[in-house]
Structure formats: C-alpha cells, structure tokens
Design a protein around this motif. Structure first.
Motif, PDB file in Angstrom:
ATOM      1  N   ARG A  38     -29.525  -3.676   0.696  1.00 16.53           N
ATOM      2  CA  ARG A  38     -28.741  -4.593   1.530  1.00 16.53           C
ATOM      3  C   ARG A  38     -29.665  -5.607   2.191  1.00 16.53           C
ATOM      4  NH1 ARG A  38     -24.355  -0.739   4.631  1.00 16.53           N
ATOM      5  NH2 ARG A  38     -23.227  -0.189   2.734  1.00 16.53           N
ATOM      6  N   SER A  39     -29.085  -6.756   2.493  1.00 15.93           N
ATOM      7  CA  SER A  39     -29.829  -7.765   3.243  1.00 15.93           C
ATOM      8  C   SER A  39     -29.979  -7.304   4.686  1.00 15.93           C
ATOM      9  CB  SER A  39     -29.097  -9.113   3.194  1.00 15.93           C
ATOM     10  OG  SER A  39     -27.791  -8.988   3.734  1.00 15.93           O
ATOM     11  N   LYS A  40     -30.942  -7.885   5.397  1.00 16.08           N
ATOM     12  CA  LYS A  40     -31.187  -7.478   6.786  1.00 16.08           C
ATOM     13  C   LYS A  40     -29.964  -7.692   7.668  1.00 16.08           C
ATOM     14  CE  LYS A  40     -36.120  -8.387   6.558  1.00 16.08           C
ATOM     15  NZ  LYS A  40     -37.209  -9.298   6.960  1.00 16.08           N
ATOM     16  N   ASP A  41     -29.197  -8.749   7.391  1.00 18.42           N
ATOM     17  CA  ASP A  41     -27.998  -9.007   8.201  1.00 18.42           C
ATOM     18  C   ASP A  41     -26.802  -8.170   7.745  1.00 18.42           C
ATOM     19  OD1 ASP A  41     -27.170 -10.221   5.832  1.00 18.42           O
ATOM     20  OD2 ASP A  41     -27.291 -12.261   6.638  1.00 18.42           O
ATOM     21  N   ARG A  42     -26.995  -7.333   6.743  1.00 16.37           N
ATOM     22  CA  ARG A  42     -26.000  -6.404   6.211  1.00 16.37           C
ATOM     23  C   ARG A  42     -24.733  -7.111   5.707  1.00 16.37           C
ATOM     24  NH1 ARG A  42     -27.880  -1.685   6.651  1.00 16.37           N
ATOM     25  NH2 ARG A  42     -26.044  -0.370   6.667  1.00 16.37           N
ATOM     26  N   ALA A  43     -24.920  -8.337   5.234  1.00 17.72           N
ATOM     27  CA  ALA A  43     -23.793  -9.098   4.704  1.00 17.72           C
ATOM     28  C   ALA A  43     -23.681  -8.959   3.189  1.00 17.72           C
ATOM     29  CB  ALA A  43     -23.933 -10.576   5.075  1.00 17.72           C
ATOM     30  N   VAL A  44     -24.800  -8.637   2.536  1.00 21.24           N
ATOM     31  CA  VAL A  44     -24.852  -8.630   1.072  1.00 21.24           C
ATOM     32  C   VAL A  44     -25.509  -7.340   0.578  1.00 21.24           C
ATOM     33  CG1 VAL A  44     -25.800  -9.814  -0.956  1.00 21.24           C
ATOM     34  CG2 VAL A  44     -25.018 -11.144   1.003  1.00 21.24           C
ATOM     35  N   GLU A  45     -24.991  -6.832  -0.538  1.00 21.64           N
ATOM     36  CA  GLU A  45     -25.582  -5.667  -1.191  1.00 21.64           C
ATOM     37  C   GLU A  45     -25.783  -6.023  -2.669  1.00 21.64           C
ATOM     38  OE1 GLU A  45     -24.285  -1.359  -0.304  1.00 21.64           O
ATOM     39  OE2 GLU A  45     -23.249  -1.889  -2.184  1.00 21.64           O
ATOM     40  N   VAL A  46     -27.010  -5.788  -3.165  1.00 20.10           N
ATOM     41  CA  VAL A  46     -27.345  -6.109  -4.556  1.00 20.10           C
ATOM     42  C   VAL A  46     -27.840  -4.846  -5.244  1.00 20.10           C
ATOM     43  CG1 VAL A  46     -28.876  -7.442  -6.072  1.00 20.10           C
ATOM     44  CG2 VAL A  46     -27.940  -8.501  -4.009  1.00 20.10           C
ATOM     45  N   THR A  47     -27.351  -4.621  -6.461  1.00 25.56           N
ATOM     46  CA  THR A  47     -27.826  -3.521  -7.302  1.00 25.56           C
ATOM     47  C   THR A  47     -28.546  -4.131  -8.496  1.00 25.56           C
ATOM     48  OG1 THR A  47     -25.965  -2.138  -6.634  1.00 25.56           O
ATOM     49  CG2 THR A  47     -27.134  -1.495  -8.641  1.00 25.56           C
ATOM     50  N   VAL A  48     -29.727  -3.559  -8.814  1.00 27.86           N
ATOM     51  CA  VAL A  48     -30.486  -4.027  -9.974  1.00 27.86           C
ATOM     52  C   VAL A  48     -30.740  -2.855 -10.915  1.00 27.86           C
ATOM     53  CG1 VAL A  48     -31.594  -5.931  -8.745  1.00 27.86           C
ATOM     54  CG2 VAL A  48     -32.737  -3.716  -8.857  1.00 27.86           C
ATOM     55  N   GLY A  49     -30.908  -3.189 -12.203  1.00 25.46           N
ATOM     56  CA  GLY A  49     -31.209  -2.201 -13.230  1.00 25.46           C
ATOM     57  C   GLY A  49     -32.700  -1.981 -13.363  1.00 25.46           C
ATOM     58  N   PRO A  50     -33.118  -1.218 -14.370  1.00 27.17           N
ATOM     59  CA  PRO A  50     -34.513  -0.795 -14.501  1.00 27.17           C
ATOM     60  C   PRO A  50     -35.520  -1.921 -14.698  1.00 27.17           C
ATOM     61  CG  PRO A  50     -33.242  -0.131 -16.440  1.00 27.17           C
ATOM     62  CD  PRO A  50     -32.271  -0.649 -15.427  1.00 27.17           C
ATOM     63  N   ALA A  73     -26.930 -17.644   0.704  1.00 31.29           N
ATOM     64  CA  ALA A  73     -27.929 -17.655  -0.373  1.00 31.29           C
ATOM     65  C   ALA A  73     -29.182 -16.904   0.054  1.00 31.29           C
ATOM     66  CB  ALA A  73     -28.277 -19.098  -0.752  1.00 31.29           C
ATOM     67  N   THR A  74     -29.607 -17.098   1.282  1.00 29.78           N
ATOM     68  CA  THR A  74     -30.780 -16.392   1.800  1.00 29.78           C
ATOM     69  C   THR A  74     -30.554 -14.884   1.792  1.00 29.78           C
ATOM     70  OG1 THR A  74     -31.427 -18.284   3.156  1.00 29.78           O
ATOM     71  CG2 THR A  74     -32.307 -16.139   3.804  1.00 29.78           C
ATOM     72  N   SER A  75     -29.379 -14.448   2.207  1.00 27.13           N
ATOM     73  CA  SER A  75     -29.057 -13.020   2.224  1.00 27.13           C
ATOM     74  C   SER A  75     -29.043 -12.432   0.809  1.00 27.13           C
ATOM     75  CB  SER A  75     -27.699 -12.776   2.884  1.00 27.13           C
ATOM     76  OG  SER A  75     -27.770 -13.055   4.261  1.00 27.13           O
ATOM     77  N   VAL A  76     -28.475 -13.168  -0.133  1.00 23.77           N
ATOM     78  CA  VAL A  76     -28.429 -12.693  -1.523  1.00 23.77           C
ATOM     79  C   VAL A  76     -29.846 -12.560  -2.067  1.00 23.77           C
ATOM     80  CG1 VAL A  76     -27.767 -13.306  -3.891  1.00 23.77           C
ATOM     81  CG2 VAL A  76     -26.103 -13.558  -2.024  1.00 23.77           C
ATOM     82  N   ALA A  79     -31.789  -9.586  -0.429  1.00 23.17           N
ATOM     83  CA  ALA A  79     -31.377  -8.276  -0.938  1.00 23.17           C
ATOM     84  C   ALA A  79     -31.858  -8.083  -2.375  1.00 23.17           C
ATOM     85  CB  ALA A  79     -29.854  -8.135  -0.855  1.00 23.17           C
ATOM     86  N   MET A  80     -31.803  -9.139  -3.184  1.00 27.76           N
ATOM     87  CA  MET A  80     -32.249  -9.034  -4.573  1.00 27.76           C
ATOM     88  C   MET A  80     -33.757  -8.798  -4.644  1.00 27.76           C
ATOM     89  SD  MET A  80     -31.544 -11.493  -7.844  1.00 27.76           S
ATOM     90  CE  MET A  80     -29.826 -11.509  -7.442  1.00 27.76           C
ATOM     91  N   ALA A  81     -34.515  -9.494  -3.822  1.00 22.01           N
ATOM     92  CA  ALA A  81     -35.971  -9.309  -3.810  1.00 22.01           C
ATOM     93  C   ALA A  81     -36.331  -7.888  -3.381  1.00 22.01           C
ATOM     94  CB  ALA A  81     -36.629 -10.339  -2.886  1.00 22.01           C
ATOM     95  N   ALA A  82     -35.638  -7.374  -2.375  1.00 17.20           N
ATOM     96  CA  ALA A  82     -35.906  -6.009  -1.907  1.00 17.20           C
ATOM     97  C   ALA A  82     -35.569  -4.991  -2.997  1.00 17.20           C
ATOM     98  CB  ALA A  82     -35.104  -5.719  -0.639  1.00 17.20           C
ATOM     99  N   ALA A  83     -34.444  -5.192  -3.686  1.00 17.62           N
ATOM    100  CA  ALA A  83     -34.047  -4.271  -4.748  1.00 17.62           C
ATOM    101  C   ALA A  83     -35.030  -4.323  -5.911  1.00 17.62           C
ATOM    102  CB  ALA A  83     -32.627  -4.607  -5.229  1.00 17.62           C
ATOM    103  N   ARG A  84     -35.466  -5.528  -6.274  1.00 15.03           N
ATOM    104  CA  ARG A  84     -36.439  -5.654  -7.370  1.00 15.03           C
ATOM    105  C   ARG A  84     -37.774  -5.005  -7.014  1.00 15.03           C
ATOM    106  NH1 ARG A  84     -35.193 -11.750  -9.674  1.00 15.03           N
ATOM    107  NH2 ARG A  84     -33.564 -11.068 -11.109  1.00 15.03           N
ATOM    108  N   GLN A  85     -38.191  -5.160  -5.774  1.00 16.00           N
ATOM    109  CA  GLN A  85     -39.452  -4.533  -5.362  1.00 16.00           C
ATOM    110  C   GLN A  85     -39.339  -3.013  -5.395  1.00 16.00           C
ATOM    111  OE1 GLN A  85     -42.538  -6.008  -4.657  1.00 16.00           O
ATOM    112  NE2 GLN A  85     -43.069  -3.868  -4.916  1.00 16.00           N
ATOM    113  N   GLU A  86     -38.207  -2.503  -4.939  1.00 11.26           N
ATOM    114  CA  GLU A  86     -38.000  -1.046  -4.937  1.00 11.26           C
ATOM    115  C   GLU A  86     -37.956  -0.488  -6.357  1.00 11.26           C
ATOM    116  OE1 GLU A  86     -37.524   2.845  -3.773  1.00 11.26           O
ATOM    117  OE2 GLU A  86     -38.160   1.125  -2.579  1.00 11.26           O
ATOM    118  N   ILE A  87     -37.271  -1.183  -7.267  1.00  6.93           N
ATOM    119  CA  ILE A  87     -37.201  -0.687  -8.647  1.00  6.93           C
ATOM    120  C   ILE A  87     -38.588  -0.744  -9.292  1.00  6.93           C
ATOM    121  CG2 ILE A  87     -36.627  -2.769  -9.985  1.00  6.93           C
ATOM    122  CD1 ILE A  87     -34.649   0.350 -10.449  1.00  6.93           C
ATOM    123  N   ALA A  88     -39.355  -1.788  -9.009  1.00  4.79           N
ATOM    124  CA  ALA A  88     -40.717  -1.887  -9.553  1.00  4.79           C
ATOM    125  C   ALA A  88     -41.583  -0.740  -9.039  1.00  4.79           C
ATOM    126  CB  ALA A  88     -41.330  -3.237  -9.187  1.00  4.79           C
TER     127      ALA A  88
END
Length: 153
Positions: A38-50, A73-76, A79-88
């Motif tokens: 989730r984004s820090k402002d908890r407005a957006v949630e992004v799921t990424v694959g492997p 756009a900033t929130s999206v 959240a996407m950057a955080a998800a990509r870093q976590e999956i990596a």
C-alpha cells in the motif's frame, strides 16, 4: 577409473542433483510468488508478480476521488515501487538459499538463469561417454590417465 575417483564423482553428481532439485523447486516457488503493498497515504494498493509486473491495482476507501491527479499518480508509483522492491528482495532471498549451497548463481535475473543449459554438459549421454572414455584410458596406463586428468581439470 580409480575407485576413489569414481566415488568422488558419484558424490559430486549426487550433490549436483540435489542442487538441481533445489533450483527447480525455487523456480516453481517463484512462479507462484506475488506481493501486495500500500501507499503511505493508504489510498492505493498494488500487487506485483514474480518479475515485478503489476497484476492488480486497487483504490482503497474511495480516497482517490478527493485526490489530485498528481497525488494519485504519486501514490500509485510509490506503492508499485515498494511492491517491486519487496518482490526483488524475496527473489534474492530464495536464490541466496540455493547459492549458499555452492551453486554460485550470480544475480537474481530469472531470464538469465537457464537451468537446461547449465545442466546440459553433465546430463545423460555426455557424462556416460566421458566416464567410459576415462575407464578406457585408465585400463591402458594409469599414470598417463591421471596426468591427463590433472591437465584437463
């Protein structure tokens, strides 16, 4: 082929087979891996694959309706950057467990890891052919076969 050398080869092949099985298991685990952040402002949630590809995007509690386009756009992207870093990080951790056993896999780019090519020289006919050649060499003159093995290895 000397009996102790044959035993060493068999032990090495056994370890190699275990390593291969570990890599196949990791590959399977990675195909099923996903991360949701989730984004820090908890407005957006992004799921990424492997491989970090987005597989889902959710706007939570209708917060997006009151946000400017730039803020959304900033929130999206956040959240996407955080998800990509976590999956990596998770992919790297899974490969580290296999690498720790002695494979020496460099990096975590899955496209660069070709297990079939890695295993090809030691599979089936190639290995049996090499072992038969070694047996024939050792039956003629054991010292020349040992010397050849030292130069080749």
């Amino acid at each position: 082929m000397d009996e102790s050398l044959r035993q060493q080869l068999e032990q090495t092949m056994s370890e190699f087979t275990k390593q291969q099985e570990s890599l196949v298991q990791v590959r399977q685990e990675l195909t099923e891996l996903s991360v949701t952040m989730r984004s820090k402002d908890r407005a957006v949630e992004v799921t990424v694959g492997p491989q970090g590809e987005p597989t889902a995007l959710r706007f939570l509690n209708n917060k997006h309706q009151t946000m400017s386009g730039q803020a959304l756009a900033t929130s999206v992207l956040e959240a996407m950057a955080a998800a990509r870093q976590e999956i990596a990080d998770q992919v790297a951790a899974r490969f580290e467990t296999v690498r720790g056993a002695g494979l020496g896999v460099a990096g975590t780019n899955l496209e660069d890891l070709n297990l079939d090519r890695l295993l090809e020289p030691l599979s089936g006919e190639g290995l049996l052919s090499w072992m038969n050649t070694e047996d024939k060499n050792s039956s003629g003159s054991s010292s020349s076969g040992a010397e050849e093995g030292k130069r080749g290895g």
